[in-house]
Motif scaffolding. Structure first.
Motif, PDB file in Angstrom:
ATOM      1  N   PRO A 116       0.768  -1.238   0.000  1.00  0.00           N
ATOM      2  CA  PRO A 116       0.000   0.000   0.000  1.00  0.00           C
ATOM      3  C   PRO A 116       0.806   1.298   0.000  1.00  0.00           C
ATOM      4  O   PRO A 116       0.222   2.378  -0.005  1.00  0.00           O
ATOM      5  CB  PRO A 116      -0.830  -0.108   1.282  1.00  0.00           C
ATOM      6  CG  PRO A 116       0.014  -0.921   2.185  1.00  0.00           C
ATOM      7  CD  PRO A 116       0.695  -1.915   1.300  1.00  0.00           C
ATOM      8  N   VAL A 117       2.121   1.203   0.015  1.00  0.00           N
ATOM      9  CA  VAL A 117       2.957   2.405  -0.017  1.00  0.00           C
ATOM     10  C   VAL A 117       3.956   2.268  -1.163  1.00  0.00           C
ATOM     11  O   VAL A 117       4.323   1.152  -1.548  1.00  0.00           O
ATOM     12  CB  VAL A 117       3.701   2.631   1.321  1.00  0.00           C
ATOM     13  CG1 VAL A 117       2.727   2.905   2.449  1.00  0.00           C
ATOM     14  CG2 VAL A 117       4.601   1.468   1.656  1.00  0.00           C
ATOM     15  N   PRO A 118       4.412   3.392  -1.710  1.00  0.00           N
ATOM     16  CA  PRO A 118       5.415   3.322  -2.780  1.00  0.00           C
ATOM     17  C   PRO A 118       6.727   2.735  -2.258  1.00  0.00           C
ATOM     18  O   PRO A 118       7.208   3.132  -1.199  1.00  0.00           O
ATOM     19  CB  PRO A 118       5.610   4.781  -3.189  1.00  0.00           C
ATOM     20  CG  PRO A 118       4.435   5.524  -2.655  1.00  0.00           C
ATOM     21  CD  PRO A 118       3.979   4.762  -1.454  1.00  0.00           C
ATOM     22  N   LEU A 119       7.258   1.781  -3.002  1.00  0.00           N
ATOM     23  CA  LEU A 119       8.537   1.160  -2.669  1.00  0.00           C
ATOM     24  C   LEU A 119       9.577   1.556  -3.704  1.00  0.00           C
ATOM     25  O   LEU A 119       9.246   1.814  -4.856  1.00  0.00           O
ATOM     26  CB  LEU A 119       8.413  -0.360  -2.659  1.00  0.00           C
ATOM     27  CG  LEU A 119       7.435  -0.971  -1.660  1.00  0.00           C
ATOM     28  CD1 LEU A 119       7.360  -2.482  -1.857  1.00  0.00           C
ATOM     29  CD2 LEU A 119       7.832  -0.635  -0.239  1.00  0.00           C
ATOM     30  N   PHE A 120      10.824   1.567  -3.286  1.00  0.00           N
ATOM     31  CA  PHE A 120      11.899   1.856  -4.222  1.00  0.00           C
ATOM     32  C   PHE A 120      13.144   1.093  -3.791  1.00  0.00           C
ATOM     33  O   PHE A 120      13.224   0.594  -2.674  1.00  0.00           O
ATOM     34  CB  PHE A 120      12.171   3.370  -4.308  1.00  0.00           C
ATOM     35  CG  PHE A 120      12.489   4.015  -2.990  1.00  0.00           C
ATOM     36  CD1 PHE A 120      13.802   4.141  -2.561  1.00  0.00           C
ATOM     37  CD2 PHE A 120      11.472   4.497  -2.175  1.00  0.00           C
ATOM     38  CE1 PHE A 120      14.096   4.739  -1.344  1.00  0.00           C
ATOM     39  CE2 PHE A 120      11.755   5.096  -0.959  1.00  0.00           C
ATOM     40  CZ  PHE A 120      13.076   5.220  -0.541  1.00  0.00           C
ATOM     41  N   THR A 121      14.081   0.995  -4.701  1.00  0.00           N
ATOM     42  CA  THR A 121      15.355   0.344  -4.408  1.00  0.00           C
ATOM     43  C   THR A 121      16.441   1.410  -4.374  1.00  0.00           C
ATOM     44  O   THR A 121      16.262   2.517  -4.888  1.00  0.00           O
ATOM     45  CB  THR A 121      15.709  -0.730  -5.455  1.00  0.00           C
ATOM     46  OG1 THR A 121      15.755  -0.116  -6.737  1.00  0.00           O
ATOM     47  CG2 THR A 121      14.687  -1.858  -5.455  1.00  0.00           C
ATOM     48  N   ILE A 122      17.538   1.051  -3.768  1.00  0.00           N
ATOM     49  CA  ILE A 122      18.697   1.928  -3.696  1.00  0.00           C
ATOM     50  C   ILE A 122      19.863   1.148  -4.289  1.00  0.00           C
ATOM     51  O   ILE A 122      20.095  -0.002  -3.908  1.00  0.00           O
ATOM     52  CB  ILE A 122      19.001   2.338  -2.240  1.00  0.00           C
ATOM     53  CG1 ILE A 122      17.812   3.117  -1.668  1.00  0.00           C
ATOM     54  CG2 ILE A 122      20.286   3.152  -2.164  1.00  0.00           C
ATOM     55  CD1 ILE A 122      17.959   3.466  -0.202  1.00  0.00           C
ATOM     56  N   PRO A 123      20.579   1.750  -5.234  1.00  0.00           N
ATOM     57  CA  PRO A 123      21.705   1.039  -5.845  1.00  0.00           C
ATOM     58  C   PRO A 123      22.693   0.527  -4.790  1.00  0.00           C
ATOM     59  O   PRO A 123      22.987   1.223  -3.807  1.00  0.00           O
ATOM     60  CB  PRO A 123      22.366   2.104  -6.725  1.00  0.00           C
ATOM     61  CG  PRO A 123      21.275   3.089  -7.007  1.00  0.00           C
ATOM     62  CD  PRO A 123      20.424   3.103  -5.776  1.00  0.00           C
ATOM     63  N   HIS A 124      23.136  -0.693  -5.000  1.00  0.00           N
ATOM     64  CA  HIS A 124      24.126  -1.350  -4.146  1.00  0.00           C
ATOM     65  C   HIS A 124      23.605  -1.644  -2.734  1.00  0.00           C
ATOM     66  O   HIS A 124      24.394  -1.820  -1.809  1.00  0.00           O
ATOM     67  CB  HIS A 124      25.421  -0.539  -4.067  1.00  0.00           C
ATOM     68  CG  HIS A 124      25.937  -0.129  -5.397  1.00  0.00           C
ATOM     69  ND1 HIS A 124      26.418  -1.031  -6.323  1.00  0.00           N
ATOM     70  CD2 HIS A 124      26.002   1.091  -5.989  1.00  0.00           C
ATOM     71  CE1 HIS A 124      26.779  -0.392  -7.415  1.00  0.00           C
ATOM     72  NE2 HIS A 124      26.534   0.901  -7.242  1.00  0.00           N
ATOM     73  N   ARG A 125      22.289  -1.641  -2.564  1.00  0.00           N
ATOM     74  CA  ARG A 125      21.665  -2.014  -1.285  1.00  0.00           C
ATOM     75  C   ARG A 125      20.643  -3.090  -1.567  1.00  0.00           C
ATOM     76  O   ARG A 125      19.946  -3.052  -2.583  1.00  0.00           O
ATOM     77  CB  ARG A 125      20.957  -0.805  -0.641  1.00  0.00           C
ATOM     78  CG  ARG A 125      21.819   0.384  -0.310  1.00  0.00           C
ATOM     79  CD  ARG A 125      22.439   0.349   1.078  1.00  0.00           C
ATOM     80  NE  ARG A 125      21.547   0.060   2.161  1.00  0.00           N
ATOM     81  CZ  ARG A 125      20.922   0.961   2.904  1.00  0.00           C
ATOM     82  NH1 ARG A 125      21.061   2.244   2.647  1.00  0.00           N
ATOM     83  NH2 ARG A 125      20.163   0.583   3.899  1.00  0.00           N
ATOM     84  N   ARG A 126      20.517  -4.035  -0.671  1.00  0.00           N
ATOM     85  CA  ARG A 126      19.544  -5.110  -0.832  1.00  0.00           C
ATOM     86  C   ARG A 126      18.175  -4.662  -0.360  1.00  0.00           C
ATOM     87  O   ARG A 126      18.045  -3.906   0.598  1.00  0.00           O
ATOM     88  CB  ARG A 126      19.957  -6.325  -0.021  1.00  0.00           C
ATOM     89  CG  ARG A 126      21.123  -7.053  -0.597  1.00  0.00           C
ATOM     90  CD  ARG A 126      21.361  -8.303   0.192  1.00  0.00           C
ATOM     91  NE  ARG A 126      22.521  -8.997  -0.350  1.00  0.00           N
ATOM     92  CZ  ARG A 126      22.951 -10.138   0.088  1.00  0.00           C
ATOM     93  NH1 ARG A 126      22.350 -10.746   1.081  1.00  0.00           N
ATOM     94  NH2 ARG A 126      24.004 -10.704  -0.459  1.00  0.00           N
ATOM     95  N   GLY A 127      17.144  -5.197  -0.998  1.00  0.00           N
ATOM     96  CA  GLY A 127      15.785  -5.001  -0.547  1.00  0.00           C
ATOM     97  C   GLY A 127      15.115  -3.760  -1.106  1.00  0.00           C
ATOM     98  O   GLY A 127      15.662  -3.039  -1.947  1.00  0.00           O
TER      99      GLY A 127
END
Length: 104
Positions: free
Chosen positions: A44-55
């Protein structure tokens, strides 16, 4: 209310909530249930990734806003008892309480 929720989340988790924290805060039964929700696109919330970080990550402010909206999601006219600053109880509607979910 939004500000208090945001402050509480930020104090406990920081500005970003990682996947493991989102499982708890969003109320998923397990990390597998959270992963399935990501696959289905129903988190229900916007998710994003961060380069060189897991998850995946979400902003504490967006999580707090979602939590606040859930509390008052129906915007019904059901009357709730609210305590005013002088200690008196006052009937207010869900829609009136939901106004506290906007950022001020």
């Amino acid at each position: 209310m939004l500000t208090k929720l945001h402050d509480d989340l930020s104090r406990q988790y920081g500005s970003l909530l990682a996947s493991a924290d989102l499982v708890k805060v969003l109320g998923y039964r397990s990390s597998a249930a959270f992963r399935q929700a990501m696959v289905r696109g129903t988190v229900p919330v916007p998710l994003f990734t961060i380069p060189h970080r897991r998850g995946h990550f979400a902003l504490a402010l967006e999580v707090a806003a979602w939590m606040c909206r859930q509390r008052f999601h129906d915007g019904s006219s059901t009357t709730h008892d609210a305590v005013t600053s002088d200690g008196a109880q006052q009937g207010v509607t869900g829609a009136q309480l939901a106004q506290g979910c906007t950022e001020s």
